[in-house]
Design a protein around this motif. Structure first.
Motif, PDB file in Angstrom:
ATOM      1  N   TRP A  30       0.831  -1.206   0.000  1.00 10.55           N
ATOM      2  CA  TRP A  30       0.000   0.000   0.000  1.00 10.55           C
ATOM      3  C   TRP A  30       0.867   1.257   0.000  1.00 10.55           C
ATOM      4  CZ3 TRP A  30      -3.393  -2.666   4.153  1.00 10.55           C
ATOM      5  CH2 TRP A  30      -4.456  -3.332   3.526  1.00 10.55           C
ATOM      6  N   GLY A  31       1.955   1.221   0.760  1.00 14.31           N
ATOM      7  CA  GLY A  31       2.825   2.385   0.816  1.00 14.31           C
ATOM      8  C   GLY A  31       3.514   2.683  -0.503  1.00 14.31           C
ATOM      9  N   SER A  32       3.726   1.640  -1.314  1.00 13.54           N
ATOM     10  CA  SER A  32       4.375   1.830  -2.617  1.00 13.54           C
ATOM     11  C   SER A  32       3.380   2.060  -3.743  1.00 13.54           C
ATOM     12  CB  SER A  32       5.241   0.610  -2.943  1.00 13.54           C
ATOM     13  OG  SER A  32       4.449  -0.572  -2.994  1.00 13.54           O
ATOM     14  N   GLY A  33       2.099   2.195  -3.389  1.00 14.99           N
ATOM     15  CA  GLY A  33       1.098   2.539  -4.390  1.00 14.99           C
ATOM     16  C   GLY A  33       0.405   1.370  -5.041  1.00 14.99           C
ATOM     17  N   HIS A  34       0.626   0.151  -4.570  1.00 13.13           N
ATOM     18  CA  HIS A  34      -0.059  -1.002  -5.137  1.00 13.13           C
ATOM     19  C   HIS A  34      -1.502  -1.049  -4.635  1.00 13.13           C
ATOM     20  CE1 HIS A  34       4.043  -2.157  -6.032  1.00 13.13           C
ATOM     21  NE2 HIS A  34       3.598  -3.161  -6.775  1.00 13.13           N
ATOM     22  N   GLY A  35      -2.378  -1.523  -5.491  1.00 16.54           N
ATOM     23  CA  GLY A  35      -3.775  -1.633  -5.111  1.00 16.54           C
ATOM     24  C   GLY A  35      -4.452  -0.279  -5.044  1.00 16.54           C
ATOM     25  N   ILE A  36      -5.621  -0.266  -4.430  1.00 14.85           N
ATOM     26  CA  ILE A  36      -6.391   0.964  -4.263  1.00 14.85           C
ATOM     27  C   ILE A  36      -6.074   1.539  -2.891  1.00 14.85           C
ATOM     28  CG2 ILE A  36      -8.677   1.990  -4.261  1.00 14.85           C
ATOM     29  CD1 ILE A  36      -7.843   0.836  -6.947  1.00 14.85           C
ATOM     30  N   VAL A  37      -5.520   2.735  -2.865  1.00 17.40           N
ATOM     31  CA  VAL A  37      -5.094   3.367  -1.617  1.00 17.40           C
ATOM     32  C   VAL A  37      -5.948   4.605  -1.374  1.00 17.40           C
ATOM     33  CG1 VAL A  37      -3.177   4.405  -0.358  1.00 17.40           C
ATOM     34  CG2 VAL A  37      -2.751   2.524  -1.957  1.00 17.40           C
ATOM     35  N   THR A  38      -6.575   4.666  -0.201  1.00 18.14           N
ATOM     36  CA  THR A  38      -7.356   5.834   0.190  1.00 18.14           C
ATOM     37  C   THR A  38      -6.612   6.595   1.280  1.00 18.14           C
ATOM     38  OG1 THR A  38      -8.592   4.727   1.959  1.00 18.14           O
ATOM     39  CG2 THR A  38      -9.441   4.494  -0.288  1.00 18.14           C
ATOM     40  N   ARG A  39      -7.255   7.613   1.814  1.00 20.65           N
ATOM     41  CA  ARG A  39      -6.610   8.431   2.847  1.00 20.65           C
ATOM     42  C   ARG A  39      -6.492   7.707   4.182  1.00 20.65           C
ATOM     43  NH1 ARG A  39     -11.339  11.312   5.212  1.00 20.65           N
ATOM     44  NH2 ARG A  39     -13.160  10.774   3.947  1.00 20.65           N
ATOM     45  N   THR A  40      -7.167   6.552   4.328  1.00 16.03           N
ATOM     46  CA  THR A  40      -7.093   5.809   5.586  1.00 16.03           C
ATOM     47  C   THR A  40      -6.396   4.459   5.433  1.00 16.03           C
ATOM     48  OG1 THR A  40      -9.306   4.906   5.138  1.00 16.03           O
ATOM     49  CG2 THR A  40      -9.173   6.868   6.542  1.00 16.03           C
ATOM     50  N   THR A  41      -5.960   4.118   4.240  1.00  9.31           N
ATOM     51  CA  THR A  41      -5.410   2.784   4.002  1.00  9.31           C
ATOM     52  C   THR A  41      -4.126   2.543   4.785  1.00  9.31           C
ATOM     53  OG1 THR A  41      -6.384   2.706   1.783  1.00  9.31           O
ATOM     54  CG2 THR A  41      -4.583   1.189   2.244  1.00  9.31           C
ATOM     55  N   VAL A  42      -3.182   3.462   4.680  1.00  6.85           N
ATOM     56  CA  VAL A  42      -1.894   3.277   5.361  1.00  6.85           C
ATOM     57  C   VAL A  42      -2.073   3.290   6.877  1.00  6.85           C
ATOM     58  CG1 VAL A  42       0.407   4.253   5.703  1.00  6.85           C
ATOM     59  CG2 VAL A  42      -0.612   4.234   3.420  1.00  6.85           C
ATOM     60  N   ALA A  43      -2.922   4.177   7.369  1.00 11.09           N
ATOM     61  CA  ALA A  43      -3.175   4.222   8.815  1.00 11.09           C
ATOM     62  C   ALA A  43      -3.812   2.924   9.289  1.00 11.09           C
ATOM     63  CB  ALA A  43      -4.076   5.407   9.148  1.00 11.09           C
ATOM     64  N   SER A  44      -4.742   2.397   8.504  1.00 18.69           N
ATOM     65  CA  SER A  44      -5.391   1.135   8.851  1.00 18.69           C
ATOM     66  C   SER A  44      -4.387  -0.010   8.882  1.00 18.69           C
ATOM     67  CB  SER A  44      -6.505   0.831   7.845  1.00 18.69           C
ATOM     68  OG  SER A  44      -7.004  -0.477   8.014  1.00 18.69           O
ATOM     69  N   GLY A  45      -3.535  -0.077   7.864  1.00 21.24           N
ATOM     70  CA  GLY A  45      -2.531  -1.132   7.829  1.00 21.24           C
ATOM     71  C   GLY A  45      -1.521  -1.023   8.954  1.00 21.24           C
ATOM     72  N   THR A  46      -1.148   0.210   9.293  1.00 19.63           N
ATOM     73  CA  THR A  46      -0.181   0.417  10.373  1.00 19.63           C
ATOM     74  C   THR A  46      -0.745  -0.018  11.716  1.00 19.63           C
ATOM     75  OG1 THR A  46       0.773   2.292   9.169  1.00 19.63           O
ATOM     76  CG2 THR A  46       1.266   2.121  11.518  1.00 19.63           C
ATOM     77  N   LEU A  47      -1.981   0.394  12.002  1.00 17.22           N
ATOM     78  CA  LEU A  47      -2.588   0.012  13.279  1.00 17.22           C
ATOM     79  C   LEU A  47      -2.845  -1.494  13.348  1.00 17.22           C
ATOM     80  CD1 LEU A  47      -5.187   2.659  14.516  1.00 17.22           C
ATOM     81  CD2 LEU A  47      -2.973   2.043  15.463  1.00 17.22           C
ATOM     82  N   SER A  48      -3.192  -2.099  12.231  1.00 20.05           N
ATOM     83  CA  SER A  48      -3.391  -3.550  12.216  1.00 20.05           C
ATOM     84  C   SER A  48      -2.094  -4.276  12.554  1.00 20.05           C
ATOM     85  CB  SER A  48      -3.906  -4.000  10.847  1.00 20.05           C
ATOM     86  OG  SER A  48      -5.187  -3.478  10.586  1.00 20.05           O
ATOM     87  N   PHE A  49      -0.995  -3.806  11.976  1.00 18.32           N
ATOM     88  CA  PHE A  49       0.301  -4.410  12.269  1.00 18.32           C
ATOM     89  C   PHE A  49       0.679  -4.211  13.735  1.00 18.32           C
ATOM     90  CE2 PHE A  49       4.886  -3.597  12.756  1.00 18.32           C
ATOM     91  CZ  PHE A  49       5.368  -4.870  12.495  1.00 18.32           C
ATOM     92  N   LEU A  50       0.495  -3.001  14.246  1.00 19.34           N
ATOM     93  CA  LEU A  50       0.825  -2.729  15.645  1.00 19.34           C
ATOM     94  C   LEU A  50      -0.039  -3.561  16.590  1.00 19.34           C
ATOM     95  CD1 LEU A  50       1.320   1.158  15.617  1.00 19.34           C
ATOM     96  CD2 LEU A  50       3.083  -0.614  15.755  1.00 19.34           C
ATOM     97  N   SER A  51      -1.312  -3.718  16.248  1.00 16.24           N
ATOM     98  CA  SER A  51      -2.204  -4.516  17.089  1.00 16.24           C
ATOM     99  C   SER A  51      -1.749  -5.965  17.146  1.00 16.24           C
ATOM    100  CB  SER A  51      -3.640  -4.436  16.557  1.00 16.24           C
ATOM    101  OG  SER A  51      -4.122  -3.117  16.599  1.00 16.24           O
ATOM    102  N   THR A  52      -1.373  -6.510  16.002  1.00 17.79           N
ATOM    103  CA  THR A  52      -0.902  -7.894  15.975  1.00 17.79           C
ATOM    104  C   THR A  52       0.383  -8.045  16.775  1.00 17.79           C
ATOM    105  OG1 THR A  52      -1.885  -8.188  13.785  1.00 17.79           O
ATOM    106  CG2 THR A  52      -0.256  -9.809  14.472  1.00 17.79           C
ATOM    107  N   ALA A  53       1.286  -7.075  16.657  1.00 18.21           N
ATOM    108  CA  ALA A  53       2.545  -7.135  17.404  1.00 18.21           C
ATOM    109  C   ALA A  53       2.298  -7.069  18.911  1.00 18.21           C
ATOM    110  CB  ALA A  53       3.462  -5.999  16.960  1.00 18.21           C
ATOM    111  N   VAL A  54       1.387  -6.194  19.330  1.00 23.08           N
ATOM    112  CA  VAL A  54       1.076  -6.080  20.760  1.00 23.08           C
ATOM    113  C   VAL A  54       0.377  -7.340  21.258  1.00 23.08           C
ATOM    114  CG1 VAL A  54      -0.309  -4.819  22.445  1.00 23.08           C
ATOM    115  CG2 VAL A  54       1.009  -3.565  20.739  1.00 23.08           C
ATOM    116  N   LEU A  55      -0.532  -7.880  20.460  1.00 16.84           N
ATOM    117  CA  LEU A  55      -1.229  -9.103  20.860  1.00 16.84           C
ATOM    118  C   LEU A  55      -0.284 -10.298  20.895  1.00 16.84           C
ATOM    119  CD1 LEU A  55      -4.682  -8.826  19.051  1.00 16.84           C
ATOM    120  CD2 LEU A  55      -4.124  -8.369  21.439  1.00 16.84           C
TER     121      LEU A  55
END
Length: 256
Positions: free
Chosen positions: A90-115
């Protein structure tokens, strides 16, 4: 397949058919999916996981089941890797990226790491399966279904890879739910007769009262006696409750 729709950058929630009817009315807008189905659960689970870690920190190890612990950590690590790969795409522009895509992916990754960290501690320090992790995995697995559908319907040359990775993370999420639901009490350092059946259950078992099924079956076969009843939680025992009542009574009698 559907093309990029103008409503994807709006909150929605309904996408709408678009000016030329190229979009499906059934779809949610991408911003809505990423905000409500991803950002919101992650924003809730991150502080909740921190509080849970603070609550169990310093407890003695009560479960010695290294195999299940290793399996959980391995699956969580794989989930982190695939989510990080998604974030990179998503950060490199692949797929459909909206204004919340990168934030969503970042929080998902952080949540998995914390869990991952919480799962490791909760596995060793608690006899009961983690209710917080189970609840998060169940809720996010349900809301991931429309997100997977959306990713596969998006008409973009680079989106097949994104949709495939997203599907893999969904499968890993279900696998984590299964492993986190496995009961650990047989591998506990506490004697089994001191672990009430209710304490052995995760959020699914307690919600459906599965731990009462053996008693129901026993009661169907014969009249129950006191010896057939389960042990109760320490916090519900009469001696402890009596001490609490006596302490409160004394405080009430002499408030100053």
């Amino acid at each position: 397949m559907v093309h990029r729709c103008p409503g994807d950058d709006a909150f929605g929630p309904v996408l709408g058919a678009g000016p030329s009817g190229e979009c499906y009315n059934f779809d949610f807008a991408l911003v809505f999916e990423e905000s409500i189905f991803s950002l919101a659960p992650c924003a809730i689970v991150l502080p909740a996981a921190a509080l849970r870690l603070y609550y169990i920190w310093g407890r003695k190890v009560v479960v010695q089941w290294q195999l299940l612990r290793a399996i959980k950590l391995a699956i969580f690590t794989m989930q982190c890797i695939f989510q990080l790969a998604l974030l990179g795409l998503w950060g490199s522009g692949h797929g459909i990226v909206t204004r919340t895509t990168v934030a969503s992916g970042t929080l998902s990754f952080l949540s998995t790491a914390v869990l991952l960290v919480l799962s490791d501690y909760d596995h060793r320090l608690s006899v009961r399966p983690s209710a917080l992790i189970q609840a998060f995995l169940i809720s996010t697995a349900v809301v991931d279904l429309p997100r997977i559908r959306t990713q596969w319907l998006l008409d973009n040359n680079n989106n097949t890879t994104v949709a495939s990775l997203f599907t893999v993370t969904f499968v890993l999420r279900l696998t984590l739910l299964v492993t986190e639901s496995v009961q650990k009490w047989k591998h506990a350092t506490i004697p089994p007769d001191q672990i009430p059946p209710e304490m052995r259950q995760g959020v699914i078992g307690r919600t459906l009262f599965w731990w009462l099924n053996p008693m129901f079956l026993e009661g169907y076969r014969k009249n129950l006696t006191m010896d057939d009843l389960f042990a109760i939680d320490d916090g519900l025992k009469g001696t402890i409750l009596y001490e609490r009542l006596l302490k409160s009574w004394k405080i009430g009698m002499h408030p100053y």
